[in-house]
Design an enzyme around this catalytic site. Structure first.
Site, mmCIF file in Angstrom:
data_model
loop_
_atom_site.group_PDB
_atom_site.id
_atom_site.type_symbol
_atom_site.label_atom_id
_atom_site.label_comp_id
_atom_site.label_asym_id
_atom_site.label_seq_id
_atom_site.Cartn_x
_atom_site.Cartn_y
_atom_site.Cartn_z
ATOM 1 N N ARG A 1 -13.050 -8.942 1.430
ATOM 2 C CA ARG A 1 -11.638 -8.654 1.172
ATOM 3 C C ARG A 1 -10.807 -9.925 1.380
ATOM 4 N NH1 ARG A 1 -9.772 -3.479 1.580
ATOM 5 N NH2 ARG A 1 -7.884 -4.384 0.677
ATOM 6 N N HIS B 1 -7.362 1.018 -6.347
ATOM 7 C CA HIS B 1 -7.522 0.116 -5.184
ATOM 8 C C HIS B 1 -8.106 -1.200 -5.706
ATOM 9 C CE1 HIS B 1 -7.730 -1.245 -1.199
ATOM 10 N NE2 HIS B 1 -8.640 -0.457 -0.677
ATOM 11 N N ASP C 1 -17.348 6.772 -1.540
ATOM 12 C CA ASP C 1 -16.123 6.641 -0.752
ATOM 13 C C ASP C 1 -15.856 7.998 -0.128
ATOM 14 O OD1 ASP C 1 -13.749 5.691 0.341
ATOM 15 O OD2 ASP C 1 -12.584 6.010 -1.497
ATOM 16 N N GLN D 1 -9.737 -4.029 -3.465
ATOM 17 C CA GLN D 1 -11.076 -3.680 -2.976
ATOM 18 C C GLN D 1 -12.130 -4.022 -4.020
ATOM 19 O OE1 GLN D 1 -11.906 -2.076 0.176
ATOM 20 N NE2 GLN D 1 -13.888 -2.861 -0.494
ATOM 21 N N CYS E 1 -16.263 1.144 0.629
ATOM 22 C CA CYS E 1 -15.084 0.332 0.977
ATOM 23 C C CYS E 1 -14.696 0.469 2.442
ATOM 24 C CB CYS E 1 -13.912 0.690 0.068
ATOM 25 S SG CYS E 1 -13.278 2.365 0.309
ATOM 26 N N ARG F 1 0.879 -1.194 0.000
ATOM 27 C CA ARG F 1 0.000 0.000 0.000
ATOM 28 C C ARG F 1 0.902 1.226 0.000
ATOM 29 N NH1 ARG F 1 -5.274 1.283 3.619
ATOM 30 N NH2 ARG F 1 -6.068 -0.066 1.974
HETATM 31 N N1 NVA Z 1 -10.055 6.550 -1.160
HETATM 32 C C1 NVA Z 1 -9.692 6.099 0.172
HETATM 33 C C2 NVA Z 1 -9.841 4.628 0.283
HETATM 34 C C3 NVA Z 1 -9.546 4.075 1.652
HETATM 35 C C4 NVA Z 1 -9.642 2.584 1.719
HETATM 36 C C5 NVA Z 1 -8.257 6.516 0.454
HETATM 37 O O1 NVA Z 1 -7.407 6.396 -0.423
HETATM 38 O O2 NVA Z 1 -8.002 6.971 1.574
HETATM 39 N N1 CP Z 2 -11.138 -0.441 2.510
HETATM 40 C C1 CP Z 2 -9.875 -0.474 2.936
HETATM 41 O O1 CP Z 2 -8.928 -0.628 2.174
HETATM 42 O O2 CP Z 2 -9.749 -0.327 4.286
HETATM 43 P P1 CP Z 2 -8.397 -0.104 5.092
HETATM 44 O O3 CP Z 2 -7.880 1.269 4.723
HETATM 45 O O4 CP Z 2 -8.797 -0.181 6.545
HETATM 46 O O5 CP Z 2 -7.418 -1.164 4.716
#
Ligand code: NVA
Ligand code: CP
Length: 313
Positions: free
Chosen positions: A292, A128, A224, A131, A264, A101
């Site tokens: 997930r 992502h 989101d 997801q 998500c 990540r």
């Molecule tokens: N769009 C959000 C998704 C979190 C799982 C982010 O990147 O923070």
């Molecule tokens: N939806 C998702 O990726 O959650 P986290 O940021 O908690 O991993």
């Protein structure tokens, strides 16, 4: 050849379908596949915070017979002291896969270019895709066949989630609609890529500023956060800019009566979604969060098989 999963369209329509089928089987029989027996180790690296991704990869890798090595970037040499390429060369001699990540998509591409084991995008600024495998599995469970269904994503069209919705739904032959303010429309190249995929899968792509029009007749309504990780200093501006884009009962009233609501998570009640929708009867967010685990296990099984290589880890 090593297969990586850096963005949703790294999988062909047939490959995506295979992984979703395998995910459903793994959900029924959790310890069906043990490709990491040994145990082999999978590195899971976080440059940003996480609950679901951290837990689902750790549990999933253990379910597959392996050991997760969870690393926070601050505790490693990668970045200022050592390049991504050199880190890949060190890791791939010892681990069976690298899950990461991070911020820039280009970092994942560099990691993949130098890794002989599969590299998986566990969220970047741009996409992502893990997801979306979970989301498609959830939609299939609730709605049956994916092809022909209509999904409305309402909110930050320039976000990783909107971009992954475009590519993954196009791959699945779905009709994907993005409703976002003018300043937060999806990346033009991602839209073009989704349109090109749709041309062969029978799906369609619509981008609009009209949230109600996007929701009209939709089978799935999704949103989101308006403030993704790394954008915290823009919060006040973004909250102002997204006024009118909250998914609430009035938006859901335009969707099909049987429509499901997805997010998500983490969610911010009273911003991108009202509490009555998030916690209401159309919401499938807890199935989505659980999926997930099953989707990522299927992805790892598939990538390890497809990479057709005697993994050293
Ligand atoms: N769009 C959000 C998704 C979190 C799982 C982010 O990147 O923070
Ligand atoms: N939806 C998702 O990726 O959650 P986290 O940021 O908690 O991993």
């Amino acid at each position: 050849m090593t297969r990586h999963f850096l963005r949703d369209d790294n999988l062909s329509p047939a490959e995506q379908a295979q992984i979703l089928d395998l995910a459903a089987r793994l959900k029924e029989d959790r310890f069906l596949a043990k490709p990491l027996q040994g145990p082999k180790t999978v590195a899971v690296i976080f440059d940003k915070t996480s609950t679901r991704t951290r837990v689902s990869f750790a549990v999933g890798i253990a379910d597959l017979g392996g050991v997760p090595l969870i690393m926070d970037a601050q505790g490693s040499q990668m970045g200022a002291k050592e390049s991504i390429a050199d880190t890949a060369r060190v890791l791939d001699r010892q681990v069976a896969a690298i899950v990461w990540r991070t911020f820039a998509q280009s970092g994942l591409e560099e990691m993949a270019a130098h890794s002989e084991v599969p590299v998986v995008n566990a969220l970047s600024d741009e996409f992502h895709p893990c997801q979306l495998l979970a989301d498609l599995l959830t939609i299939k469970e609730h709605k049956g066949e994916l092809a022909g269904l209509t999904v409305a994503f309402i909110g930050d069209g320039s976000s990783n989630m909107a971009h992954s919705y475009l590519l993954a739904c196009a791959t699945a032959g779905m009709n994907v609609r993005i409703a976002a303010p003018a300043a937060y429309q999806p990346d033009a190249q991602v839209v073009a890529d989704a349109q090109a995929i749709s041309a062969s899968t029978g799906g369609s792509v619509t981008v609009t500023q009209d949230a109600k029009a996007a929701a009209t007749g939709a089978d799935v309504v999704v949103t989101d956060t308006w403030v993704s990780m790394g954008q915290e200093d823009q919060k006040a501006q973004r909250v102002a800019d997204f006024a009118g884009y909250e998914v609430d009962a009035s938006i859901m009233a335009n969707a099909n009566a049987e429509a499901i609501f997805m997010h998500c998570l983490p969610a911010y009640r009273g911003y991108e979604v009202s509490a009555d929708v998030l916690d209401g009867p159309q919401s499938v967010i807890w199935d989505e969060a659980e999926n997930r685990l099953h989707a990522q296990k299927a992805l790892l099984v598939w990538l390890l098989q497809a990479s057709a290589r005697d993994v050293r880890g």
